[in-house]
Every structure is written in C-alpha cells, then in structure tokens.
Design a protein around this motif. Structure first.
Motif, PDB file in Angstrom:
ATOM      1  N   ALA A  29      35.446 -71.600 -43.662  1.00  0.00           N
ATOM      2  CA  ALA A  29      35.197 -70.522 -42.703  1.00  0.00           C
ATOM      3  C   ALA A  29      33.764 -70.502 -42.185  1.00  0.00           C
ATOM      4  O   ALA A  29      33.525 -70.334 -40.983  1.00  0.00           O
ATOM      5  N   SER A  53      32.831 -71.499 -38.350  1.00  0.00           N
ATOM      6  CA  SER A  53      32.225 -70.395 -37.598  1.00  0.00           C
ATOM      7  C   SER A  53      30.891 -70.823 -36.984  1.00  0.00           C
ATOM      8  O   SER A  53      30.575 -70.459 -35.839  1.00  0.00           O
ATOM      9  N   ARG A  61      30.109 -70.746 -33.041  1.00  0.00           N
ATOM     10  CA  ARG A  61      28.937 -69.992 -32.571  1.00  0.00           C
ATOM     11  C   ARG A  61      28.065 -70.882 -31.687  1.00  0.00           C
ATOM     12  O   ARG A  61      27.564 -70.445 -30.645  1.00  0.00           O
ATOM     13  N   ASP A  76      36.884 -63.867 -31.155  1.00  0.00           N
ATOM     14  CA  ASP A  76      36.843 -64.679 -32.370  1.00  0.00           C
ATOM     15  C   ASP A  76      36.837 -63.791 -33.614  1.00  0.00           C
ATOM     16  O   ASP A  76      36.236 -62.700 -33.609  1.00  0.00           O
ATOM     17  N   SER A  84      35.193 -64.184 -36.226  1.00  0.00           N
ATOM     18  CA  SER A  84      33.854 -64.140 -36.806  1.00  0.00           C
ATOM     19  C   SER A  84      32.931 -63.268 -35.954  1.00  0.00           C
ATOM     20  O   SER A  84      32.787 -63.479 -34.744  1.00  0.00           O
ATOM     21  N   GLU A  95      29.745 -63.244 -36.029  1.00  0.00           N
ATOM     22  CA  GLU A  95      28.622 -64.051 -35.540  1.00  0.00           C
ATOM     23  C   GLU A  95      28.968 -64.753 -34.233  1.00  0.00           C
ATOM     24  O   GLU A  95      28.115 -64.866 -33.346  1.00  0.00           O
TER      25      GLU A  95
END
Length: 220
Positions: free
Chosen positions: A178, A182, A186, A205, A207, A209
């Motif tokens: 993960a 991620s 990003r 998304d 995530s 971030e």
C-alpha cells in the motif's frame, strides 16, 4: 590384478574419458560461438535464432544452445526481426543482457516488455533514452517499485504510461504494498504530463496523500 585394483583402474579410465570428452566439447563450442559472434551470414544467424532448444533434461546440449544464442543475439548481422524474436521469447539473462544493449530500439523495447526479465535488467531499460523503450519497461511487472516511482516522477514519461502507473495498487496489482503503490500514484498526480482524466481518477484515490497531491497540483 585384484578386483579392487581393477575397479580403480576402470574409474580412472572413466574419469579420463569424461575429461577428454569435456575438453573435446568445449573447444568446438568456443569455435562455434566465435564464428556466430562474428558471422555476416544473415541466413545462418536467422536459422540459429529460430532453432528449437534441446530438452532441458539434456543439460549439456541445453547450455550449449543458450550460449550460442547469446552470440547470435549479440551479433548486429542477425536480422532485426530475429533479434526482436529472441528479445520477446528468451528467458535467459545472458541472452537478454546482450539484446538490452542492442543499437536498434525495437529490440530493446522487446526486452523491456519481456515478462521473464530480471528486475535489475528491466530497471536499466526504464532509463533508456528512447521513450517507447522506457515506457514499455515501466509497464513490465518485473520493474521494481523504486524504478516505478522514478518513472512516475520523470517529466519525460508520456501520459499513457502515467495513466498506467496511476492504477497500480488500485485497479491492477491490488495486492501491491500500500505505501509503495501510494507513493507511485502520488508522484503521478504531481507529474506535469498527467492528464486531467487521470487526475480526476486520482482525486478519488483511497490514499489521502494521493488526493492531497491532486489538490496541490490543481491549485498550482
């Protein structure tokens, strides 16, 4: 002569015969390898490139065949279509290393897409000066997360490849780590080549971030 002496004599004779046989096989292999490495006969090189490999059970013959394919793959006189064929189908690092250095980008692209690549080899090709080769390598499942992250950060990577990288860990490779996936998504969000369509997907998304990166990109 005792039975024990007779057995020892037989073993020594067998060992000597094996050594002589190995020496006899080694020299012809060396000669053939050098011949194929420098041959200008395209038909001969093509025939070797397309020749069926021996059964793996015959280890000596199999090793010899793969060694000769290394010579064929590294010879620029081997027709391009045959070098591409080898690059697409061979699982052997010694052959693929030669082909990964090929002056023709079509050959390097074929290596970059080979699912049998070692991750260190496909990783080299993510740095290739030709965009198609580089982008193909970034799509290869054998590419390390480090290379994927660097690719997502690279402003020269095309939008289609960035769109692919944006799906890692969500739409594809759902079992991916993960944190690492991620980080890649990003980086895609912050890449200036990423399209609005890809950004729209990343805006939702899972995530935080990644979502924050999309917001930052849109506010800049």
């Amino acid at each position: 002569m005792t039975d024990q002496q007779a057995d020892q004599s037989t073993e020594q004779s067998t060992d000597q015969s094996t050594e002589q046989s190995t020496e006899q096989q080694f020299e012809p292999l060396t000669v053939t390898y050098e011949h194929l490495r420098h041959s200008a006969d395209a038909a001969e090189l093509s025939e070797f490139a397309r020749r069926d490999l021996p059964d793996r059970a015959d280890q000596a013959a199999f090793s010899r065949a793969t060694a000769l394919l290394e010579a064929v793959g590294g010879n620029p006189n081997t027709p391009v279509e045959d070098r591409v064929f080898l690059a697409q189908t061979m699982p052997f690092p010694n052959v693929l290393v030669k082909l990964a250095q090929d002056p023709d980008p079509a050959v390097r692209k074929a290596v970059a897409g080979n699912a049998d690549d070692k991750n260190w080899l496909v990783g080299r090709l993510t740095k290739d000066p030709v965009p198609e080769v580089r982008d193909t390598a970034l799509r290869n499942k054998k590419t390390s997360w480090k290379m994927r992250l660097e690719g997502a950060q690279n402003p020269e990577v095309d939008a289609a490849t960035l769109a692919f990288l944006a799906t890692l860990g969500t739409e594809i490779e759902e079992g991916a780590p993960a944190v690492l996936s991620s980080m890649v998504r990003r980086a895609v969000a912050l890449n200036p080549n990423t399209t609005d369509e890809t950004l729209n997907k990343l805006a939702d998304d899972p995530s935080a971030e990644v979502r924050h990166a999309v917001a930052k990109r849109r506010s800049s």
